[in-house]
Design a protein around this motif. Structure first.
Motif, PDB file in Angstrom:
ATOM      1  N   LYS A 286       0.798  -1.224   0.000  1.00  0.00           N
ATOM      2  CA  LYS A 286       0.000   0.000   0.000  1.00  0.00           C
ATOM      3  C   LYS A 286       0.832   1.276   0.000  1.00  0.00           C
ATOM      4  CE  LYS A 286      -3.940  -2.075   2.409  1.00  0.00           C
ATOM      5  NZ  LYS A 286      -4.847  -1.979   3.575  1.00  0.00           N
ATOM      6  N   LYS A 287       2.048   1.232   0.497  1.00  0.00           N
ATOM      7  CA  LYS A 287       2.851   2.428   0.638  1.00  0.00           C
ATOM      8  C   LYS A 287       3.980   2.447  -0.388  1.00  0.00           C
ATOM      9  CE  LYS A 287       2.050   3.230   5.579  1.00  0.00           C
ATOM     10  NZ  LYS A 287       2.700   3.434   6.893  1.00  0.00           N
ATOM     11  N   VAL A 288       4.182   3.631  -0.958  1.00  0.00           N
ATOM     12  CA  VAL A 288       5.249   3.851  -1.928  1.00  0.00           C
ATOM     13  C   VAL A 288       6.078   5.043  -1.464  1.00  0.00           C
ATOM     14  CG1 VAL A 288       5.820   4.387  -4.330  1.00  0.00           C
ATOM     15  CG2 VAL A 288       3.833   2.963  -3.808  1.00  0.00           C
ATOM     16  N   GLY A 289       7.393   4.886  -1.448  1.00  0.00           N
ATOM     17  CA  GLY A 289       8.291   5.961  -1.050  1.00  0.00           C
ATOM     18  C   GLY A 289       9.011   6.545  -2.259  1.00  0.00           C
ATOM     19  N   LEU A 290       9.467   7.781  -2.115  1.00  0.00           N
ATOM     20  CA  LEU A 290      10.185   8.475  -3.181  1.00  0.00           C
ATOM     21  C   LEU A 290      11.580   8.847  -2.712  1.00  0.00           C
ATOM     22  CD1 LEU A 290       7.548  10.947  -4.696  1.00  0.00           C
ATOM     23  CD2 LEU A 290       8.447   8.877  -5.739  1.00  0.00           C
ATOM     24  N   GLN A 291      12.539   8.645  -3.577  1.00  0.00           N
ATOM     25  CA  GLN A 291      13.913   9.089  -3.346  1.00  0.00           C
ATOM     26  C   GLN A 291      14.282  10.073  -4.442  1.00  0.00           C
ATOM     27  OE1 GLN A 291      16.407   5.617  -3.340  1.00  0.00           O
ATOM     28  NE2 GLN A 291      16.197   5.283  -1.152  1.00  0.00           N
ATOM     29  N   GLU A 292      14.643  11.292  -4.063  1.00  0.00           N
ATOM     30  CA  GLU A 292      15.053  12.265  -5.071  1.00  0.00           C
ATOM     31  C   GLU A 292      16.507  12.018  -5.432  1.00  0.00           C
ATOM     32  OE1 GLU A 292      14.861  17.052  -6.036  1.00  0.00           O
ATOM     33  OE2 GLU A 292      14.250  16.294  -4.066  1.00  0.00           O
ATOM     34  N   LEU A 293      16.758  11.908  -6.723  1.00  0.00           N
ATOM     35  CA  LEU A 293      18.099  11.598  -7.198  1.00  0.00           C
ATOM     36  C   LEU A 293      18.855  12.849  -7.630  1.00  0.00           C
ATOM     37  CD1 LEU A 293      17.205   8.443  -9.340  1.00  0.00           C
ATOM     38  CD2 LEU A 293      17.815   8.565  -6.919  1.00  0.00           C
ATOM     39  N   GLY A 294      18.107  13.874  -8.062  1.00  0.00           N
ATOM     40  CA  GLY A 294      18.750  15.108  -8.492  1.00  0.00           C
ATOM     41  C   GLY A 294      19.258  15.020  -9.918  1.00  0.00           C
ATOM     42  N   PRO A 295      19.544  16.165 -10.521  1.00  0.00           N
ATOM     43  CA  PRO A 295      19.465  17.504  -9.942  1.00  0.00           C
ATOM     44  C   PRO A 295      18.035  18.048  -9.970  1.00  0.00           C
ATOM     45  CG  PRO A 295      20.200  17.650 -12.201  1.00  0.00           C
ATOM     46  CD  PRO A 295      20.043  16.187 -11.912  1.00  0.00           C
ATOM     47  N   ARG A 296      17.857  19.238  -9.427  1.00  0.00           N
ATOM     48  CA  ARG A 296      16.571  19.923  -9.485  1.00  0.00           C
ATOM     49  C   ARG A 296      16.804  21.378  -9.889  1.00  0.00           C
ATOM     50  NH1 ARG A 296      14.337  21.154  -3.443  1.00  0.00           N
ATOM     51  NH2 ARG A 296      14.168  18.868  -3.351  1.00  0.00           N
ATOM     52  N   PHE A 297      15.829  21.920 -10.594  1.00  0.00           N
ATOM     53  CA  PHE A 297      15.915  23.327 -10.992  1.00  0.00           C
ATOM     54  C   PHE A 297      14.531  23.802 -11.415  1.00  0.00           C
ATOM     55  CE2 PHE A 297      17.425  20.627 -14.486  1.00  0.00           C
ATOM     56  CZ  PHE A 297      16.483  20.896 -15.473  1.00  0.00           C
ATOM     57  N   THR A 298      14.412  25.115 -11.624  1.00  0.00           N
ATOM     58  CA  THR A 298      13.161  25.748 -12.016  1.00  0.00           C
ATOM     59  C   THR A 298      13.391  26.522 -13.309  1.00  0.00           C
ATOM     60  OG1 THR A 298      12.538  25.989  -9.693  1.00  0.00           O
ATOM     61  CG2 THR A 298      11.308  27.293 -11.294  1.00  0.00           C
ATOM     62  N   LEU A 299      12.434  26.389 -14.239  1.00  0.00           N
ATOM     63  CA  LEU A 299      12.528  27.039 -15.533  1.00  0.00           C
ATOM     64  C   LEU A 299      11.394  28.048 -15.697  1.00  0.00           C
ATOM     65  CD1 LEU A 299      13.273  23.963 -17.833  1.00  0.00           C
ATOM     66  CD2 LEU A 299      14.927  25.564 -16.854  1.00  0.00           C
ATOM     67  N   LYS A 300      11.703  29.155 -16.361  1.00  0.00           N
ATOM     68  CA  LYS A 300      10.715  30.187 -16.699  1.00  0.00           C
ATOM     69  C   LYS A 300      10.889  30.518 -18.170  1.00  0.00           C
ATOM     70  CE  LYS A 300       7.836  33.714 -15.812  1.00  0.00           C
ATOM     71  NZ  LYS A 300       6.449  33.580 -15.341  1.00  0.00           N
ATOM     72  N   LEU A 301       9.842  30.266 -18.966  1.00  0.00           N
ATOM     73  CA  LEU A 301       9.950  30.471 -20.410  1.00  0.00           C
ATOM     74  C   LEU A 301      10.102  31.948 -20.738  1.00  0.00           C
ATOM     75  CD1 LEU A 301       9.827  29.201 -23.234  1.00  0.00           C
ATOM     76  CD2 LEU A 301       7.357  29.555 -23.199  1.00  0.00           C
ATOM     77  N   ARG A 302      11.120  32.268 -21.547  1.00  0.00           N
ATOM     78  CA  ARG A 302      11.362  33.637 -21.988  1.00  0.00           C
ATOM     79  C   ARG A 302      10.935  33.850 -23.433  1.00  0.00           C
ATOM     80  NH1 ARG A 302      10.992  36.332 -17.600  1.00  0.00           N
ATOM     81  NH2 ARG A 302      12.706  36.091 -16.122  1.00  0.00           N
ATOM     82  N   SER A 303      11.171  32.875 -24.287  1.00  0.00           N
ATOM     83  CA  SER A 303      10.792  33.036 -25.685  1.00  0.00           C
ATOM     84  C   SER A 303      10.720  31.681 -26.358  1.00  0.00           C
ATOM     85  CB  SER A 303      11.796  33.937 -26.432  1.00  0.00           C
ATOM     86  OG  SER A 303      13.075  33.329 -26.478  1.00  0.00           O
ATOM     87  N   LEU A 304       9.926  31.636 -27.426  1.00  0.00           N
ATOM     88  CA  LEU A 304       9.823  30.457 -28.286  1.00  0.00           C
ATOM     89  C   LEU A 304      10.035  30.928 -29.712  1.00  0.00           C
ATOM     90  CD1 LEU A 304       9.232  27.417 -28.496  1.00  0.00           C
ATOM     91  CD2 LEU A 304       6.823  28.005 -28.846  1.00  0.00           C
ATOM     92  N   GLN A 305      11.049  30.385 -30.357  1.00  0.00           N
ATOM     93  CA  GLN A 305      11.491  30.852 -31.659  1.00  0.00           C
ATOM     94  C   GLN A 305      11.268  29.776 -32.711  1.00  0.00           C
ATOM     95  OE1 GLN A 305      15.627  31.866 -31.661  1.00  0.00           O
ATOM     96  NE2 GLN A 305      15.686  32.447 -33.816  1.00  0.00           N
ATOM     97  N   LYS A 306      10.830  30.188 -33.900  1.00  0.00           N
ATOM     98  CA  LYS A 306      10.705  29.255 -35.008  1.00  0.00           C
ATOM     99  C   LYS A 306      12.090  28.903 -35.533  1.00  0.00           C
ATOM    100  CE  LYS A 306       6.153  30.769 -36.640  1.00  0.00           C
ATOM    101  NZ  LYS A 306       5.396  31.300 -37.800  1.00  0.00           N
ATOM    102  N   GLY A 307      12.233  27.674 -35.988  1.00  0.00           N
ATOM    103  CA  GLY A 307      13.512  27.250 -36.534  1.00  0.00           C
ATOM    104  C   GLY A 307      14.548  27.032 -35.451  1.00  0.00           C
ATOM    105  N   THR A 308      15.787  26.860 -35.856  1.00  0.00           N
ATOM    106  CA  THR A 308      16.878  26.657 -34.915  1.00  0.00           C
ATOM    107  C   THR A 308      17.347  27.999 -34.368  1.00  0.00           C
ATOM    108  OG1 THR A 308      18.432  26.659 -36.773  1.00  0.00           O
ATOM    109  CG2 THR A 308      17.605  24.529 -36.016  1.00  0.00           C
ATOM    110  N   PHE A 309      18.338  27.941 -33.505  1.00  0.00           N
ATOM    111  CA  PHE A 309      18.789  29.137 -32.790  1.00  0.00           C
ATOM    112  C   PHE A 309      19.332  30.187 -33.759  1.00  0.00           C
ATOM    113  CE2 PHE A 309      22.055  31.620 -30.635  1.00  0.00           C
ATOM    114  CZ  PHE A 309      21.354  32.071 -29.534  1.00  0.00           C
ATOM    115  N   ASP A 310      18.737  31.386 -33.680  1.00  0.00           N
ATOM    116  CA  ASP A 310      19.208  32.518 -34.470  1.00  0.00           C
ATOM    117  C   ASP A 310      18.778  33.783 -33.738  1.00  0.00           C
ATOM    118  OD1 ASP A 310      20.017  34.389 -36.265  1.00  0.00           O
ATOM    119  OD2 ASP A 310      19.051  33.476 -38.017  1.00  0.00           O
TER     120      ASP A 310
END
Length: 334
Positions: A286-310
């Motif tokens: 009945k019980k399930v435990g979690l182990q965090e393996l890492g890494p962890r981070f937070t993302l905030k979208l700044r832009s979405l561009q068509k095509g590859t990086f330019d």
């Protein structure tokens, strides 16, 4: 003088005058403030802090007493008890977005069947990822790249030395890489992530924050294995959110290996994407435990561009304009 021998009555906020009946030792005195009185009016700093803390304790006791009373009333009513009120949060008061995706929308289904990630979801291509950094990365960014290579299967780390991204992208396409990840840094701290889907884009630019490496986590589990992890995407509800979610999902092979019990989670909350990497353990039936393996981070979208990086001539599908888009705390874009 006779006046000096007389005792003066002094009334403090929440206390009684001298000569009045005092509460029993150990009892919490009742906190009573005059109408319109504010604790900030007390000039003495120590007295002001003491009175504020006492008022907070009294208020907390009142809230607990009211909660117990409501709970007893619900137990007494049984099945006839009214439903519990739903607390108001920023999420459930979110301003309606016209681009919210309906799972049964034929137009959305057609767009997803013909977009840049359709070959991945149709299992025609397998992800092959190149992870690189900004010029001359420092130790923290290097370790983050190494740990991301363990999280994302079939990924390779390349440290560029003055080589422009426009020259790296054709080489990646020639070597059958499907995605390019660039981790940027500022003052030795990772602060940005660029994901470019190859060969035809799109390219997303994220602000990265709250980076924690594996060794910095408390109660960290053992190192991740080479099993393909499961991928969980939460709360990507708009058309833009669907595009970002499909981009993040395409970094991992389509068929996870459940034997490894590893999970990569991208949780979107108020347009902040929280990344976590866990291993779950069955403690019993009945019980399930979690182990965090890492890494962890937070993302905030700044832009979405068509095509590859330019960065100079690129055409942008979406750009975050803070002063125009963040006018309401209850409006989100993902």
């Amino acid at each position: 003088m006779a006046a000096e021998g007389k005792s003066r009555k002094r009334r403090e906020p929440g206390g009684g005058a001298e000569g009045e009946a005092q509460p029993e030792p150990g009892a919490q005195p009742e906190v009573l403030f005059p109408p319109g009185f504010s604790v900030s009016e007390i000039k003495n700093k120590q007295r002001r802090q003491f009175m504020f803390q006492r008022w907070k304790r009294a208020r907390r006791q009142e809230q607990l007493a009211a909660k117990k009373k409501r709970q007893k009333e619900r137990e007494a009513l049984g099945d006839k008890a009214p439903p519990k009120p739903v607390p108001k949060t920023i999420e459930n008061q979110r301003v309606y977005d016209e681009t919210t995706v309906d799972p049964q929308d034929e137009e959305v289904a057609f767009d997803e069947a013909t977009d840049e990630f359709s070959s991945y979801f149709n299992r025609e291509t397998s992800p092959k990822i190149l992870i690189t950094t900004s010029d001359r990365p420092r130790g923290r960014t290097v370790r983050l790249c190494e740990q991301m290579a363990k999280v994302v299967p079939n990924s390779h780390v390349f440290y560029r030395r003055g080589l422009a991204l426009k020259k790296i992208i054709p080489q990646c396409v020639a070597r059958d890489f499907t995605d390019l990840l660039v981790i940027n840094e500022d003052r030795k701290v990772p602060n940005g992530l660029v994901i470019s889907h190859l060969p035809n884009g799109p390219t997303a630019h994220f602000k990265m924050s709250s980076v924690r490496l594996a060794k910095e986590l408390k109660r960290k589990g053992k190192n991740p294995t080479e099993h393909i992890p499961e991928v969980i995407l939460n709360n990507f509800s708009t058309r833009l959110g669907h595009s970002i979610g499909r981009m993040l999902a395409s970094l991992f092979p389509y068929d996870p290996q459940f034997v490894g019990r590893q999970v990569a989670t991208f949780h979107n909350q108020r347009d902040y994407i929280f990344f976590r990497f866990h291993r779950y353990i069955f403690r019993n039936e009945k019980k399930v435990g979690l182990q965090e393996l890492g890494p962890r981070f937070t993302l905030k979208l700044r832009s979405l561009q068509k095509g590859t990086f330019d960065s100079k001539y690129g055409e942008y599908e979406w750009v975050h304009k803070r002063h125009e888009m963040d006018t309401s705390r209850r409006k989100f874009h993902l």
